[in-house]
Scaffold this motif. Sequence first.
Motif, short mmCIF file in Angstrom:
data_model
loop_
_atom_site.label_atom_id
_atom_site.label_comp_id
_atom_site.label_asym_id
_atom_site.label_seq_id
_atom_site.Cartn_x
_atom_site.Cartn_y
_atom_site.Cartn_z
N THR A 1 147.01 -16.14 97.95
CA THR A 1 146.09 -16.61 98.98
C THR A 1 145.10 -15.49 99.26
O THR A 1 145.48 -14.36 99.54
N ARG B 1 158.10 -26.73 93.11
CA ARG B 1 157.10 -27.24 92.18
C ARG B 1 157.40 -28.68 91.81
O ARG B 1 156.55 -29.38 91.34
N ARG C 1 155.95 -14.97 96.26
CA ARG C 1 156.80 -15.58 95.24
C ARG C 1 157.35 -16.88 95.82
O ARG C 1 157.73 -16.94 96.97
N LEU C 2 157.39 -17.91 94.99
CA LEU C 2 157.91 -19.20 95.41
C LEU C 2 159.39 -19.29 95.04
O LEU C 2 159.78 -18.86 93.95
N LYS D 1 154.40 -18.24 91.76
CA LYS D 1 153.84 -17.50 92.90
C LYS D 1 152.65 -18.25 93.46
O LYS D 1 152.08 -19.13 92.80
N ARG D 2 152.30 -17.88 94.68
CA ARG D 2 151.09 -18.39 95.32
C ARG D 2 150.27 -17.18 95.75
O ARG D 2 150.78 -16.28 96.41
N SER E 1 144.03 -20.75 98.19
CA SER E 1 145.40 -20.53 97.71
C SER E 1 145.56 -21.19 96.35
O SER E 1 145.22 -22.36 96.18
N THR F 1 149.59 -24.89 89.51
CA THR F 1 150.49 -25.93 90.02
C THR F 1 150.02 -26.48 91.36
O THR F 1 150.42 -27.58 91.74
N GLY G 1 158.77 -23.36 98.45
CA GLY G 1 157.71 -24.10 97.78
C GLY G 1 158.26 -24.65 96.48
O GLY G 1 158.41 -23.91 95.53
N SER H 1 148.55 -21.61 93.28
CA SER H 1 149.92 -21.40 92.83
C SER H 1 149.98 -21.59 91.32
O SER H 1 149.23 -22.39 90.75
N ASP H 2 150.89 -20.83 90.69
CA ASP H 2 151.09 -20.97 89.25
C ASP H 2 152.56 -20.87 88.92
O ASP H 2 153.40 -20.70 89.81
#
Length: 151
Positions: A140, A17, A131-132, A137-138, A89, A75, A15, A91-92
């Motif tokens: 859900t 960003r 973890r991305l 991280k995302r 979901s 994000t 993933g 993400s940040d």
Amino acid sequence: MCRQGHRSATDTVAGARHGAPVGPGNPADVRQAVRRALAGRPGEPTHDVEDAAGDALLVASELVTNAMLHGGGVTAFDVTRTERAVRLSVSDRSDRLPVAVDQFDEIGRMRVGGRGWMIVCTLASDVVVARLRAGGKRITAEVPLAPGPNG
């Protein structure tokens, strides 16, 4: 991360960003997206959706607020409605995993905040923290629309 009885997992997923859509500007934007996803379908009993809407709206608000306060900002955000649940979901930018905070401080005073993660874990039937690879991280969370066949 969540209390016993809830599935919670941590994994690493792809993933980037870079070029990812910017997240919602505030929790109100997220609540509006959840309302659109929950808009009734023809022939569907509306009371099941209305009952679940409050839980889904609260979980969405908490996830986005936590990302804004503790995760360096949102994000990405996604809401998907399935037949039996709403999947949210968020993400940040932060690699820090969410933690439940004790409701009392070290001298026994009740804390003013710190209940968001507990709310998410209580209302969601499934929570996954991933973890991305590009960082961050995302989270859900799946919020049931109606009680299962046994309850």
